[in-house]
Design a protein around this motif. Structure first.
Motif, PDB file in Angstrom:
ATOM      1  N   THR A   8       6.898   3.979  -2.878  1.00  0.00           N
ATOM      2  CA  THR A   8       7.607   5.201  -2.479  1.00  0.00           C
ATOM      3  C   THR A   8       8.069   5.097  -1.019  1.00  0.00           C
ATOM      4  O   THR A   8       7.220   5.036  -0.117  1.00  0.00           O
ATOM      5  N   ARG A  29       0.828  -1.217   0.000  1.00  0.00           N
ATOM      6  CA  ARG A  29       0.000   0.000   0.000  1.00  0.00           C
ATOM      7  C   ARG A  29       0.861   1.266   0.000  1.00  0.00           C
ATOM      8  O   ARG A  29       0.365   2.350   0.248  1.00  0.00           O
ATOM      9  N   GLY A  69      -3.351   0.924  -2.376  1.00  0.00           N
ATOM     10  CA  GLY A  69      -2.659   2.124  -1.880  1.00  0.00           C
ATOM     11  C   GLY A  69      -3.449   3.400  -2.121  1.00  0.00           C
ATOM     12  O   GLY A  69      -2.951   4.502  -1.916  1.00  0.00           O
ATOM     13  N   ASP A  79      -8.256   9.750  -3.487  1.00  0.00           N
ATOM     14  CA  ASP A  79      -8.064   9.109  -4.803  1.00  0.00           C
ATOM     15  C   ASP A  79      -9.373   8.495  -5.285  1.00  0.00           C
ATOM     16  O   ASP A  79      -9.765   8.628  -6.438  1.00  0.00           O
ATOM     17  N   LYS A 114      -0.951   3.436 -11.868  1.00  0.00           N
ATOM     18  CA  LYS A 114      -1.673   2.211 -11.504  1.00  0.00           C
ATOM     19  C   LYS A 114      -2.633   1.758 -12.598  1.00  0.00           C
ATOM     20  O   LYS A 114      -3.271   0.718 -12.483  1.00  0.00           O
ATOM     21  N   PHE A 172      -0.115   8.982  -9.677  1.00  0.00           N
ATOM     22  CA  PHE A 172      -0.230   7.629  -9.132  1.00  0.00           C
ATOM     23  C   PHE A 172      -1.407   6.882  -9.759  1.00  0.00           C
ATOM     24  O   PHE A 172      -1.308   5.706 -10.090  1.00  0.00           O
ATOM     25  N   ARG A 191       2.650   2.676  -2.462  1.00  0.00           N
ATOM     26  CA  ARG A 191       2.801   3.389  -3.734  1.00  0.00           C
ATOM     27  C   ARG A 191       4.224   3.354  -4.258  1.00  0.00           C
ATOM     28  O   ARG A 191       4.687   4.297  -4.900  1.00  0.00           O
TER      29      ARG A 191
END
Ligand code: ADP
Length: 363
Positions: free
Chosen positions: A237, A233, A278, A283, A326, A322, A235
């Protein structure tokens, strides 16, 4: 390595946005208050910098070559989304080279004397790190060209017709520029970097290892399955992963859980409504708005921004990269579209016209 704060390097405050962006657990940019906590989690040695293998291999060669020549490294440009480790790798390069690094950011270099002052203070082999280098103004860029190429600082003395240029020699230094927007860097500046490297999103496995490493610093009892649940979850990062880990650690403490396993991690992140992919509520709100109000799109950015009461620049810079990475969102010339993957992620059936042709009987 010594990290020398540049005189003018207090991180610039972002200009006040029309609508202040929401602070999100999964945002890849650092919160203002987060700097100190990040410092403790920053890898101190190159072995602790996990992933980015290709980048590390290239750097090892460049560092070795510079060492053999007893010279400064070539100037380098690192680009890629925030939170992937551009600042960290630059600090580790300084560590490897045994030199000092001065850290600053383009918006702090507004006046010619800001950048001139920094350049003059550099010692041989020092690294000057400029974050957000795509935001340098024209004057600062023009001071940098001769500095990067010939290690000379051109200063204009006097005004008008009496003005003349005096050249001051500088020590041989290395400029490292970091940017999230490589496309916005002027080409004269870009071509002056000897190395240009793109940082990539981390795989779940790499993120899992980064989290296990961070857990040691945070003294959290993180189990491998717990690390994987958080990694998935995150991302791709590290900054996001570390933040999720801290939240999960706090959650585990309050719940008196002895260890962070997959179950605890899932409960902690479900509570913050961060889903399996994530995505956070903001979002999902974007995707739901496109799907529920505009039949999946296309819908123009401004219309979408108004529909969810968000700034259009924030949507473009903070949410869309993002969602596109995805495969949930597409930018088309007619506007934004939710992909069939987005529909099914939200538990909805995509309409026929949204499906790729081969899925509707090869028509
Ligand atoms: P950027 O400069 O690209 O925005 P940073 O270098 O500030 O990102 O990294 C954000 C945080 O993520 C750092 O504090 C560090 O703890 C962690 N981090 C980044 N890259 C790595 C990595 N390769 N291995 C371990 N931790 C990392």
């Amino acid at each position: 390595m010594a990290i020398v704060p540049a005189d003018h390097n207090s991180p610039p405050k972002a200009p006040a946005a029309a609508t202040a962006p929401r602070q999100r657990l999964i945002q890849p940019e650092a919160y203002g208050s987060e700097e100190q906590a990040e410092t403790s989690l920053r890898p101190r040695r190159l072995e602790q910098y996990l992933g980015q293998e290709e980048l590390k291999q290239n750097l090892a060669i460049a560092i070795e070559a510079a060492r053999r020549r007893s010279d400064a490294l070539d100037h380098m440009l690192f680009y890629g989304p925030p939170g992937l480790g551009k600042t960290t790798i630059s600090m580790l390069i300084a560590e490897e080279m045994g030199t000092q690094i001065r850290i600053t950011s383009a918006p702090a270099l507004e006046r010619p004397r800001d950048i001139a002052g920094l350049l003059v203070a550099l010692q041989a082999g020092d690294i000057l790190f400029i974050d957000e280098i795509h935001r340098l103004n024209k004057v600062a860029e023009e001071i940098l060209y001769p500095a990067m190429e010939d290690f000379m600082l051109d200063i204009t003395i006097g005004k008008g017709q009496a003005a003349r240029i005096k050249r001051l020699p500088l020590k041989r230094f290395t400029l490292i520029g970091a940017t999230t927007k490589a496309g916005s860097i002027s080409s004269p500046l870009r071509t002056r970097f000897g190395h240009v490297h793109r940082l990539r999103f981390y795989t779940d496995e790499e993120m899992q290892n980064i989290l296990i490493q961070s857990a040691v610093v945070l003294k959290a009892n993180l189990k491998p399955d717990g690390a994987l649940a958080i990694a998935r979850r995150s991302r791709g990062t590290p900054r996001v992963g570390n933040r999720l880990l801290k939240w999960t650690r706090d959650f585990a403490e309050v719940r008196n859980a002895k260890a962070i396993d997959a179950e605890i991690a899932t409960q902690a992140l479900d509570l913050r409504r961060i889903d399996q992919a994530g995505l956070d509520p903001a979002d999902r709100q974007i995707l739901e708005t496109i799907i529920n109000h505009y039949q999946g799109g296309p819908v123009g950015l401004e219309t979408l921004a108004a529909a969810i009461s968000e700034d259009s620049a924030t949507i473009e810079d903070m949410y869309e990269p993002f969602l596109m990475q995805k495969g949930f969102l597409q930018r088309t010339p007619r506007g934004r579209m939710a992909t069939p993957l987005a529909w099914s992620h939200l538990g909805l059936e995509p309409p026929m016209h949204q499906l790729p042709l081969f899925e509707v009987g090869g028509l």
